[in-house]
Motif scaffolding. Structure first.
Motif, PDB file in Angstrom:
ATOM      1  N   ALA A  72       0.888  -1.282  -0.045  1.00 32.70           N
ATOM      2  CA  ALA A  72      -0.093  -0.058  -0.036  1.00 32.70           C
ATOM      3  C   ALA A  72       0.878   1.267   0.050  1.00 32.70           C
ATOM      4  O   ALA A  72       2.056   1.263   0.588  1.00 32.70           O
ATOM      5  CB  ALA A  72      -0.876   0.094   1.103  1.00 32.70           C
ATOM      6  N   GLY A  73       0.472   2.292  -0.567  1.00 37.13           N
ATOM      7  CA  GLY A  73       1.156   3.511  -0.469  1.00 37.13           C
ATOM      8  C   GLY A  73       0.942   4.233  -1.909  1.00 37.13           C
ATOM      9  O   GLY A  73       0.799   3.546  -2.758  1.00 37.13           O
ATOM     10  N   PRO A  74       1.587   5.395  -1.858  1.00 43.14           N
ATOM     11  CA  PRO A  74       2.009   6.272  -0.700  1.00 43.14           C
ATOM     12  C   PRO A  74       0.842   6.509   0.178  1.00 43.14           C
ATOM     13  O   PRO A  74      -0.290   6.497  -0.370  1.00 43.14           O
ATOM     14  CB  PRO A  74       2.472   7.623  -1.600  1.00 43.14           C
ATOM     15  N   GLY A  75       1.433   6.952   1.349  1.00 43.04           N
ATOM     16  CA  GLY A  75       0.345   7.180   2.524  1.00 43.04           C
ATOM     17  C   GLY A  75       0.739   7.816   3.615  1.00 43.04           C
ATOM     18  O   GLY A  75       2.096   8.072   3.684  1.00 43.04           O
ATOM     19  N   GLY A  76      -0.014   8.589   4.267  1.00 51.98           N
ATOM     20  CA  GLY A  76       0.478   9.313   5.594  1.00 51.98           C
ATOM     21  C   GLY A  76      -0.381   8.846   6.642  1.00 51.98           C
ATOM     22  O   GLY A  76      -1.614   8.511   6.635  1.00 51.98           O
ATOM     23  N   MET A  77       0.233   8.782   7.936  1.00 53.07           N
ATOM     24  CA  MET A  77      -0.473   8.600   9.112  1.00 53.07           C
ATOM     25  C   MET A  77      -0.267   9.759  10.146  1.00 53.07           C
ATOM     26  O   MET A  77       0.770  10.281  10.236  1.00 53.07           O
ATOM     27  CB  MET A  77       0.297   7.264   9.662  1.00 53.07           C
ATOM     28  N   SER A  78      -1.326   9.911  10.888  1.00 53.62           N
ATOM     29  CA  SER A  78      -1.171  11.010  11.595  1.00 53.62           C
ATOM     30  C   SER A  78      -0.458  10.441  13.084  1.00 53.62           C
ATOM     31  O   SER A  78      -0.183   9.402  13.097  1.00 53.62           O
ATOM     32  CB  SER A  78      -2.675  11.041  12.040  1.00 53.62           C
ATOM     33  N   PRO A  79      -0.358  11.505  13.867  1.00 53.10           N
ATOM     34  CA  PRO A  79      -0.052  11.288  15.232  1.00 53.10           C
ATOM     35  C   PRO A  79      -1.324  10.586  15.845  1.00 53.10           C
ATOM     36  O   PRO A  79      -2.416  10.419  15.770  1.00 53.10           O
ATOM     37  CB  PRO A  79       0.217  12.635  16.001  1.00 53.10           C
ATOM     38  N   VAL A  80      -0.637   9.838  17.046  1.00 53.81           N
ATOM     39  CA  VAL A  80      -2.083   9.069  17.797  1.00 53.81           C
ATOM     40  C   VAL A  80      -2.770  10.037  18.555  1.00 53.81           C
ATOM     41  O   VAL A  80      -2.061  11.132  19.232  1.00 53.81           O
ATOM     42  CB  VAL A  80      -1.204   8.097  18.772  1.00 53.81           C
ATOM     43  N   VAL A  81      -4.039   9.771  18.531  1.00 53.79           N
ATOM     44  CA  VAL A  81      -4.964  10.581  19.258  1.00 53.79           C
ATOM     45  C   VAL A  81      -5.455   9.689  20.264  1.00 53.79           C
ATOM     46  O   VAL A  81      -5.734   8.559  20.214  1.00 53.79           O
ATOM     47  CB  VAL A  81      -5.870  11.328  18.365  1.00 53.79           C
TER      48      VAL A  81
END
Length: 241
Positions: A98-107
């Motif tokens: 999978a990708g390209p992709g972006g992951m957020s910080p943990v909430v």
């Protein structure tokens, strides 16, 4: 079943942000997720292999809930993180191509997914053209600042690399590639020379020429920051170096 057909209605308001508490509670029940937990959002661009979008649980307990982005640009996952945390989730996506992709910080809750969705989108923008990488925003913060202000990024590139960009492409690529190798080798001329398969003095001479062209020294920390950030802007450009 195509992703997005099952969870889109529930996730859409959460990812948009500002959902009232009663809606968050109903969505949590429908999604089979707790209201509070260690969550991250992943935004993927382009076509995603079906194997990458399983709901889980993964071996470490990670749960995935997928939906479309809403603008046709790709897919979005809300991830209830397991024991392996964000690195484990990113590794899973990479394993399946999978990708390209972006992951957020943990909430800490479903109610915070709106902000996480925006930050994941910013992380995606830090992926270089043509790559399949999935990146975490927390590991790309300086670059994320650049993509958040494109007008300043363009100005930085012109100010720092202007004379370099005026070179013919092949000549420019040699200097840029040497700078990249030197940085990746921790500032070691010898290791960069091995990587580039050239003499140490060749690396030295190329870097000195780059310093003259940019009027910045690699030995001055603030000027080195300018060069590194300008290199990031160039990397994110659709044009080759």
């Amino acid at each position: 079943m195509r992703r997005g057909t099952r969870y889109g209605v529930l996730l859409g308001p959460l990812l948009a942000g500002g959902a009232p508490p009663d809606l968050v509670r109903r969505a949590a029940r429908g999604l089979g997720l707790p209201e509070r937990g260690a969550y991250a959002v992943v935004v993927l661009a382009g076509s995603v292999p079906e194997a990458a979008v399983a709901e889980g649980p993964d071996a470490d307990g990670t749960l995935w809930r997928w939906c479309g982005s809403g603008d046709g640009a790709g897919d979005v996952a809300v991830v209830l993180l397991g024991a392996a945390g964000p690195p484990g989730a990113v590794a899973r996506l990479g394993k399946h191509g999978a990708g390209p992709g972006g992951m957020s910080p943990v909430v800490g809750s479903l109610a915070e997914l709106g902000a996480a969705r925006r930050l994941a989108g910013t992380a995606l923008l830090t992926c270089a053209p043509g790559t399949r990488e999935v990146v975490r925003l927390d590991e790309r913060l300086p670059t994320a600042l650049l993509v958040s202000r494109p007008e300043l990024s363009a100005r930085l590139l012109a100010e720092v690399f202007g004379p370099l960009l005026a070179l013919v492409p092949a000549e420019r690529a040699v200097l840029v590639g040497t700078l990249e190798a030197w940085l990746e080798c921790g500032g070691s001329m010898g290791r960069a020379a091995v990587r580039l398969r050239c003499h140490r003095n060749t690396v030295f001479n190329r870097l000195r020429r780059l310093e003259r062209l940019t009027a910045r020294s690699l030995s001055r920390p603030r000027e080195l920051v300018d060069l590194v950030l300008a290199l990031d802007v160039l990397r994110l450009s659709s044009a080759p170096p």
